[in-house]
Every structure is written in C-alpha cells, then in structure tokens.
Design an enzyme around this catalytic site. Structure first.
Site, mmCIF file in Angstrom:
data_model
loop_
_atom_site.group_PDB
_atom_site.id
_atom_site.type_symbol
_atom_site.label_atom_id
_atom_site.label_comp_id
_atom_site.label_asym_id
_atom_site.label_seq_id
_atom_site.Cartn_x
_atom_site.Cartn_y
_atom_site.Cartn_z
ATOM 1 N N ASP A 99 -16.626 7.350 33.412
ATOM 2 C CA ASP A 99 -15.506 7.260 32.971
ATOM 3 C C ASP A 99 -15.782 5.060 33.301
ATOM 4 O O ASP A 99 -16.741 4.801 32.596
ATOM 5 C CB ASP A 99 -15.221 7.322 34.875
ATOM 6 N N GLU A 164 -19.039 7.676 37.927
ATOM 7 C CA GLU A 164 -19.521 6.544 38.255
ATOM 8 C C GLU A 164 -19.280 5.373 39.359
ATOM 9 O O GLU A 164 -19.214 4.687 40.304
ATOM 10 C CB GLU A 164 -20.654 5.752 37.628
HETATM 11 ZN ZN LIG Z 1 -21.526 1.027 34.618
#
Ligand SMILES: [Zn+2]
Length: 412
Positions: A99, A164
C-alpha cells in the site's frame, strides 16, 4: 558463500536498470490505497506483482487474504513468494508493503504522481520509494538468483503485505494472528522500509511510546481577583516544570539510540479562556514520551500521576492523567543478531559503507515481528522522500539494494 556466486548475481543485477524502471512504472500506475485513505486496497497491485513474479519463474506463491468489506472484492491481499535454499534451517525474509499513502496536494507535484517520470538516476512517483524500492529490490534479487541458477544458502521468502500505512491490522498483524509462529527466532527478517542516504543505518530497536493528556481543574474567576479562584494554568505550568524530573527518574542511556535517552516533552496545549481578563479554571496539555525498552511505561504513568497529586496538594487543583496512546517497546533485535551481521557484511561489500545498528523513536512495522519473537532489521539506502510530493527512488539504490539482499541470501 562462494564469491563467484555473488559476483555472477551482482553482474546480472547490473543489467536490470530498464527492468527496475519498468516494474516501478507498472506498480506506480496502480495506486494501492487503503479504504481508510479513500482507495480500494492492494488487490490489483498484488495481482500485477504475482504476474511479474511468475513471469521469471517464481511460482511458489501463497496469498493470505484479509477480509475488508471496503476493499476491491472484499480483500486485502498478503503475498508470500518462496525460493528453496540449500538449507531450510532458516528463512531469509524480506518484507515490503504494497500500500501507499495518498498523493497529497497535486499542485506540489512536478509531474503526475501515478505515472513515473525518470530524470537521470531518479524515478519520481507516489510509492516509488515507499515501499516499491523494497518490492523492486527484493524481486530483482530473486530474479537474479533464478536466472543465474544460483541457489540461496537458506530458504528465501519475499513477503508483500497490505495495510502498512494505516496500522497493519489487515497486513502483518493479520498474518501473525493466523500463524503466530510464521517467523522463527533463527530466521533473518529484513524490512527495507527506512534508512539513510548512505545506507549506514540498520534499525534494530525502537523506544516505547506514551502520549499523555494532563487535565488540570481549578476555579475560573475574574482576572482582577485571583484570590476568588484557582488558576489552573499556573498549576499546570508547575506540573510541566516538575515533569522535567522524568528525565532524571528514567535517566538510563543506551547508545544504540539517537538520542540515547528516554524523552518526555510537553507538546500540544489546548486553548483555555478566549479573553485576557478571565483566570482559567481548566488547563489541558499533552506529553509525548519516548521510552527506552528497559522501562515499563506503567511506571512512567504512575510517576506522572504522583506529580499531579503533589501539585494538587499545593494549589488545590484536581489533576487527571490520561493515556492517549501507549505502546511498550518491542524487544530489540540484538546488535549481534545474524540479520545485523549479514546486512553489515553485504552493505560493506556492495556500497563500501560501514553500517551501524541503531534505535529510533518508535512506531515501525518491524515491532510486530520483534514481538512475535523474530529478529527484524529495518534497512534500505534511501533519501526518505516518502509521503511528500515528488517522492523519488534512486535507480542505483534499487539495484544496489537488490545486490545487498542477494548477498544476504547467499551468505551461509
Ligand atoms: Zn513504508
């Protein structure tokens, strides 16, 4: 490891300049934004990556999908790609995240964020560094091993995770919930998601975090008659001064960290009265505490409460202490762990740089892995342009980091 093996692999990686650019182009064109950031998740990007990996013969792929009703097909994908090594006693993991964060203010970009622009050695675009530098470098390392028929010393696993940037709940935390033993204590876990421009930092530890809200209640009155009230602002100011003693009370030093001490800083201050001629009956301020791993954050909080009570006795106020955020430090990766030793050797060989294990202020994704009992090190050679406009990755770093990862994979 035979030196010839690495030289062959490194020479192969030197030929991947166009390959690196092409893969960055493909990945950047598929903005993998979390639904929390207004996107559809990582599925399309993950599928493009799977196709790329299969394209050069990396076919041992396993998807672990976390459910997310807000995402494309209700899925947040996590992907593990494995290459068998000469020994299965350990696994060398490289974990990157799929992401990205939003592009932010478009006017600040010199070119469209989701179409890469190559200028000399720089590739510009959202996500090219964070974390596609890690994705591309690990893929190129794997590709060079397969194409030269070089077997890694231990099993290799490339791990590509979702989520993340918005807390990792559907990424690494989800994976660890499904399989708490997915990393073994003997494994080497590299997280290429942070570093210095010369590649000299191997991040092995982080401090605990505690954000504290301190509310002081007094009694509001007219500014000209302070004896009729209790000035909460004055009492809170005394609290702030007294809280400086935390630096002494929790005063241990650990030179792995920069700064090498725990820090306790008053930061945010909420507005109190809007006018000058009122004595405030309430005062609210916050402390950002970063605490060395050896200290229990509960003890810090108890100390803050004790100081609040001392102030209350002196001023007649009521002080309450609340925790806004709190995270005890994960156990640090030992500075002599195999992952650190291997990275140091590889970084010296590839970049001619002496890398050092270091600790930082807190909040990296590696903490989840350390809590799960595996030594993890965050390392990359990067300018850290992440999250800003005109994010870029340096092509020599994409190729150099691929060589460093390959070197680690080949070390016995
Ligand atoms: Zn990162």
């Amino acid at each position: 490891m035979s030196g010839a093996g690495f030289d062959t692999v490194a020479a192969r990686i030197d030929g991947y300049r166009d390959e690196a650019i092409a893969l960055e182009r493909t990945l950047t064109a598929i903005p993998a934004l979390s639904p929390k950031n207004g996107g559809k998740g990582e599925l399309a990007k993950c599928r493009a990556l799977e196709a790329y990996l299969r394209g050069f013969g990396l076919t041992d792929l396993r998807r672990i999908d976390a459910p997310d009703p807000g995402a494309e097909e209700g899925i947040r994908p996590n992907l593990i790609a494995r290459i068998p090594g000469a020994s299965s006693e350990r696994t060398v993991w490289v974990m990157s995240h799929l992401d990205i964060v939003p592009e932010g203010d478009l006017k600040k970009w010199d070119s469209p964020p989701f179409e890469i622009r190559v200028e000399g050695d720089k590739i510009f675009g959202r996500g090219v560094e964070d974390n596609q530098q890690g994705i591309v470098a690990s893929c190129l390392a794997a590709r060079a091993l397969l194409e030269t028929g070089t077997r890694p010393a231990y099993d290799v696993a490339l791990l590509f995770v979702a989520d993340e940037e918005t807390g990792s709940e559907l990424g690494i935390q989800y994976l660890l919930k499904q399989d708490p033993k997915m990393f073994r204590p003997v494994d080497l876990v590299i997280v290429p998601d942070g570093g210095l421009p010369d590649g000299s930092m191997i991040e092995v530890a982080e401090k605990g975090i505690v954000w504290i809200k301190v509310t002081t209640l007094g009694k509001q009155c007219h500014g000209s008659t302070p004896e009729r009230g209790i000035n909460a602002h004055v009492a809170a100011a005394h609290t702030i001064v007294k809280l400086r003693s935390l630096y002494k009370k929790f005063g241990a030093r650990d030179e792995v960290f920069d700064p090498p001490i725990s820090t306790f800083e008053p930061t945010k201050k909420e507005a109190n009265v809007p006018n000058v001629n009122t004595i405030p009956g309430e005062d609210v301020f916050y402390i950002d505490g970063r605490v060395l791993p050896q200290y229990d954050i509960a003890k810090v909080l108890r100390r803050v409460k004790t100081i609040g009570r001392q102030i209350d006795r002196k001023f007649g106020t009521t002080t309450t202490v609340e925790t806004v955020q709190r995270d005890n430090a994960a156990p640090p990766t030992p500075v002599d762990a195999p992952v650190v030793a291997s990275l140091r050797k590889a970084v010296e060989r590839v970049y001619g740089v002496q890398a050092k294990p270091m600790g930082i202020g807190g909040g990296t994704v590696a903490a989840h892995i350390r809590r799960a009992g595996a030594p993890a090190a965050v390392w990359a050679r990067m300018d850290e342009t992440m999250h800003g406009p005109n994010e870029y990755a340096l092509i020599p770093n994409l190729l150099g980091d691929a060589k460093v990862l390959a070197h680690v994979m080949l070390q016995a």
